[in-house]
Design a protein around this motif. Structure first.
Motif, PDB file in Angstrom:
ATOM      1  N   ALA A  25       0.829  -1.211   0.000  1.00  0.00           N
ATOM      2  CA  ALA A  25       0.000   0.000   0.000  1.00  0.00           C
ATOM      3  C   ALA A  25       0.863   1.261   0.000  1.00  0.00           C
ATOM      4  O   ALA A  25       0.462   2.285  -0.546  1.00  0.00           O
ATOM      5  CB  ALA A  25      -0.945  -0.002   1.196  1.00  0.00           C
ATOM      6  N   ALA A  26       2.054   1.192   0.603  1.00  0.00           N
ATOM      7  CA  ALA A  26       2.955   2.350   0.572  1.00  0.00           C
ATOM      8  C   ALA A  26       3.388   2.654  -0.859  1.00  0.00           C
ATOM      9  O   ALA A  26       3.567   3.813  -1.229  1.00  0.00           O
ATOM     10  CB  ALA A  26       4.177   2.097   1.450  1.00  0.00           C
ATOM     11  N   LEU A  27       3.519   1.620  -1.663  1.00  0.00           N
ATOM     12  CA  LEU A  27       3.946   1.807  -3.052  1.00  0.00           C
ATOM     13  C   LEU A  27       2.792   2.161  -3.984  1.00  0.00           C
ATOM     14  O   LEU A  27       2.963   2.961  -4.907  1.00  0.00           O
ATOM     15  CB  LEU A  27       4.634   0.539  -3.570  1.00  0.00           C
ATOM     16  CG  LEU A  27       5.971   0.182  -2.946  1.00  0.00           C
ATOM     17  CD1 LEU A  27       6.433  -1.175  -3.443  1.00  0.00           C
ATOM     18  CD2 LEU A  27       7.001   1.253  -3.259  1.00  0.00           C
ATOM     19  N   PHE A  28       1.632   1.553  -3.761  1.00  0.00           N
ATOM     20  CA  PHE A  28       0.566   1.624  -4.762  1.00  0.00           C
ATOM     21  C   PHE A  28      -0.699   2.354  -4.327  1.00  0.00           C
ATOM     22  O   PHE A  28      -1.657   2.402  -5.089  1.00  0.00           O
ATOM     23  CB  PHE A  28       0.199   0.207  -5.221  1.00  0.00           C
ATOM     24  CG  PHE A  28       1.366  -0.542  -5.788  1.00  0.00           C
ATOM     25  CD1 PHE A  28       1.972  -0.122  -6.959  1.00  0.00           C
ATOM     26  CD2 PHE A  28       1.870  -1.652  -5.132  1.00  0.00           C
ATOM     27  CE1 PHE A  28       3.056  -0.805  -7.478  1.00  0.00           C
ATOM     28  CE2 PHE A  28       2.956  -2.346  -5.652  1.00  0.00           C
ATOM     29  CZ  PHE A  28       3.552  -1.914  -6.825  1.00  0.00           C
ATOM     30  N   SER A  29      -0.723   2.911  -3.125  1.00  0.00           N
ATOM     31  CA  SER A  29      -1.927   3.593  -2.657  1.00  0.00           C
ATOM     32  C   SER A  29      -1.530   4.953  -2.075  1.00  0.00           C
ATOM     33  O   SER A  29      -0.519   5.066  -1.385  1.00  0.00           O
ATOM     34  CB  SER A  29      -2.624   2.745  -1.591  1.00  0.00           C
ATOM     35  OG  SER A  29      -3.710   3.446  -1.049  1.00  0.00           O
ATOM     36  N   ARG A  30      -2.338   5.938  -2.321  1.00  0.00           N
ATOM     37  CA  ARG A  30      -2.057   7.268  -1.766  1.00  0.00           C
ATOM     38  C   ARG A  30      -2.561   7.408  -0.330  1.00  0.00           C
ATOM     39  O   ARG A  30      -1.976   8.112   0.473  1.00  0.00           O
ATOM     40  CB  ARG A  30      -2.680   8.348  -2.636  1.00  0.00           C
ATOM     41  CG  ARG A  30      -2.007   8.498  -3.967  1.00  0.00           C
ATOM     42  CD  ARG A  30      -2.503   9.778  -4.639  1.00  0.00           C
ATOM     43  NE  ARG A  30      -1.949   9.929  -5.962  1.00  0.00           N
ATOM     44  CZ  ARG A  30      -0.786  10.509  -6.208  1.00  0.00           C
ATOM     45  NH1 ARG A  30      -0.066  10.971  -5.226  1.00  0.00           N
ATOM     46  NH2 ARG A  30      -0.350  10.625  -7.443  1.00  0.00           N
ATOM     47  N   GLU A  31      -3.646   6.739  -0.017  1.00  0.00           N
ATOM     48  CA  GLU A  31      -4.241   6.857   1.309  1.00  0.00           C
ATOM     49  C   GLU A  31      -3.343   6.210   2.367  1.00  0.00           C
ATOM     50  O   GLU A  31      -2.978   5.043   2.258  1.00  0.00           O
ATOM     51  CB  GLU A  31      -5.612   6.190   1.336  1.00  0.00           C
ATOM     52  CG  GLU A  31      -6.336   6.365   2.654  1.00  0.00           C
ATOM     53  CD  GLU A  31      -7.687   5.674   2.657  1.00  0.00           C
ATOM     54  OE1 GLU A  31      -8.143   5.320   3.748  1.00  0.00           O
ATOM     55  OE2 GLU A  31      -8.266   5.488   1.571  1.00  0.00           O
ATOM     56  N   GLY A  32      -2.984   6.965   3.379  1.00  0.00           N
ATOM     57  CA  GLY A  32      -2.162   6.443   4.465  1.00  0.00           C
ATOM     58  C   GLY A  32      -0.719   6.172   4.084  1.00  0.00           C
ATOM     59  O   GLY A  32      -0.024   5.448   4.796  1.00  0.00           O
ATOM     60  N   ARG A  33      -0.262   6.748   3.004  1.00  0.00           N
ATOM     61  CA  ARG A  33       1.099   6.469   2.531  1.00  0.00           C
ATOM     62  C   ARG A  33       2.162   6.907   3.533  1.00  0.00           C
ATOM     63  O   ARG A  33       3.162   6.214   3.723  1.00  0.00           O
ATOM     64  CB  ARG A  33       1.334   7.134   1.183  1.00  0.00           C
ATOM     65  CG  ARG A  33       2.743   6.872   0.641  1.00  0.00           C
ATOM     66  CD  ARG A  33       2.942   7.454  -0.720  1.00  0.00           C
ATOM     67  NE  ARG A  33       2.397   6.512  -1.684  1.00  0.00           N
ATOM     68  CZ  ARG A  33       2.237   6.791  -2.963  1.00  0.00           C
ATOM     69  NH1 ARG A  33       2.533   7.975  -3.424  1.00  0.00           N
ATOM     70  NH2 ARG A  33       1.755   5.892  -3.777  1.00  0.00           N
ATOM     71  N   SER A  34       1.955   8.040   4.200  1.00  0.00           N
ATOM     72  CA  SER A  34       3.011   8.573   5.074  1.00  0.00           C
ATOM     73  C   SER A  34       3.319   7.628   6.240  1.00  0.00           C
ATOM     74  O   SER A  34       4.490   7.362   6.524  1.00  0.00           O
ATOM     75  CB  SER A  34       2.642   9.968   5.581  1.00  0.00           C
ATOM     76  OG  SER A  34       1.430   9.920   6.296  1.00  0.00           O
ATOM     77  N   TRP A  35       2.299   7.112   6.929  1.00  0.00           N
ATOM     78  CA  TRP A  35       2.597   6.231   8.052  1.00  0.00           C
ATOM     79  C   TRP A  35       3.176   4.909   7.560  1.00  0.00           C
ATOM     80  O   TRP A  35       4.024   4.307   8.227  1.00  0.00           O
ATOM     81  CB  TRP A  35       1.375   6.015   8.952  1.00  0.00           C
ATOM     82  CG  TRP A  35       0.325   5.079   8.439  1.00  0.00           C
ATOM     83  CD1 TRP A  35      -0.816   5.414   7.793  1.00  0.00           C
ATOM     84  CD2 TRP A  35       0.322   3.654   8.545  1.00  0.00           C
ATOM     85  NE1 TRP A  35      -1.537   4.281   7.477  1.00  0.00           N
ATOM     86  CE2 TRP A  35      -0.861   3.182   7.934  1.00  0.00           C
ATOM     87  CE3 TRP A  35       1.188   2.715   9.098  1.00  0.00           C
ATOM     88  CZ2 TRP A  35      -1.182   1.840   7.852  1.00  0.00           C
ATOM     89  CZ3 TRP A  35       0.854   1.371   9.021  1.00  0.00           C
ATOM     90  CH2 TRP A  35      -0.318   0.947   8.405  1.00  0.00           C
ATOM     91  N   ARG A  36       2.730   4.461   6.388  1.00  0.00           N
ATOM     92  CA  ARG A  36       3.272   3.210   5.847  1.00  0.00           C
ATOM     93  C   ARG A  36       4.743   3.356   5.467  1.00  0.00           C
ATOM     94  O   ARG A  36       5.561   2.472   5.731  1.00  0.00           O
ATOM     95  CB  ARG A  36       2.440   2.758   4.646  1.00  0.00           C
ATOM     96  CG  ARG A  36       1.078   2.232   5.040  1.00  0.00           C
ATOM     97  CD  ARG A  36       0.284   1.779   3.817  1.00  0.00           C
ATOM     98  NE  ARG A  36      -0.918   1.096   4.202  1.00  0.00           N
ATOM     99  CZ  ARG A  36      -2.110   1.677   4.306  1.00  0.00           C
ATOM    100  NH1 ARG A  36      -2.249   2.968   4.045  1.00  0.00           N
ATOM    101  NH2 ARG A  36      -3.153   0.967   4.666  1.00  0.00           N
TER     102      ARG A  36
END
Length: 134
Positions: A39-50
């Protein structure tokens, strides 16, 4: 297994469990590394904490190595076998709806039958492949 010490394994396992607990208590999220990294690579939502979580996983051994002089770790040489293994693990985490950290640490602690089954299969598969290759 030459350098195995139960004390350091206990400390490491406790820190992993504490990290999973903190993530769950403060955000309601399961500490499944494959899901967090994907999700850190492919999703914008919650990227910072990931991204912060993944950075912590990378920075942890580096920090411990800087503080403790006799601490050592190694990574495998990058070759076709490591690349194929990584791809197979990625496919397996997709099929199994999670990885060893999500199922093995968080799922078993919640007594999830699906996670217990998945972890038994992970372990069996790993032992089988290690036996066949070595």
């Amino acid at each position: 297994m030459e350098n195995f010490t139960p004390f350091t394994a206990l400390i490491g396992g406790s820190l992993i469990g504490l990290g999973a607990l903190i993530l769950f208590v403060f955000s309601g999220r399961i500490a499944g590394i494959s899901g967090i990294a994907g999700a850190a690579l492919f999703s914008r939502e919650g990227r910072s904490w990931r991204l912060a979580f993944v950075a912590g996983i990378i920075a942890g051994p580096l920090l411990v190595g800087a503080v403790i002089s006799d601490f050592s770790y190694s990574t495998p040489q990058l070759n076709w076998q490591v690349i194929v293994a990584g791809l197979l693990v990625g496919i397996g985490t997709g099929w199994g709806s999670g990885c060893t950290s999500g199922h093995g640490i968080c799922g078993i602690s919640r007594l999830s039958p699906r996670s217990i089954t998945a972890t038994v299969l992970f372990m069996f598969s790993g032992m089988l492949v290690a036996t066949l290759l070595h």
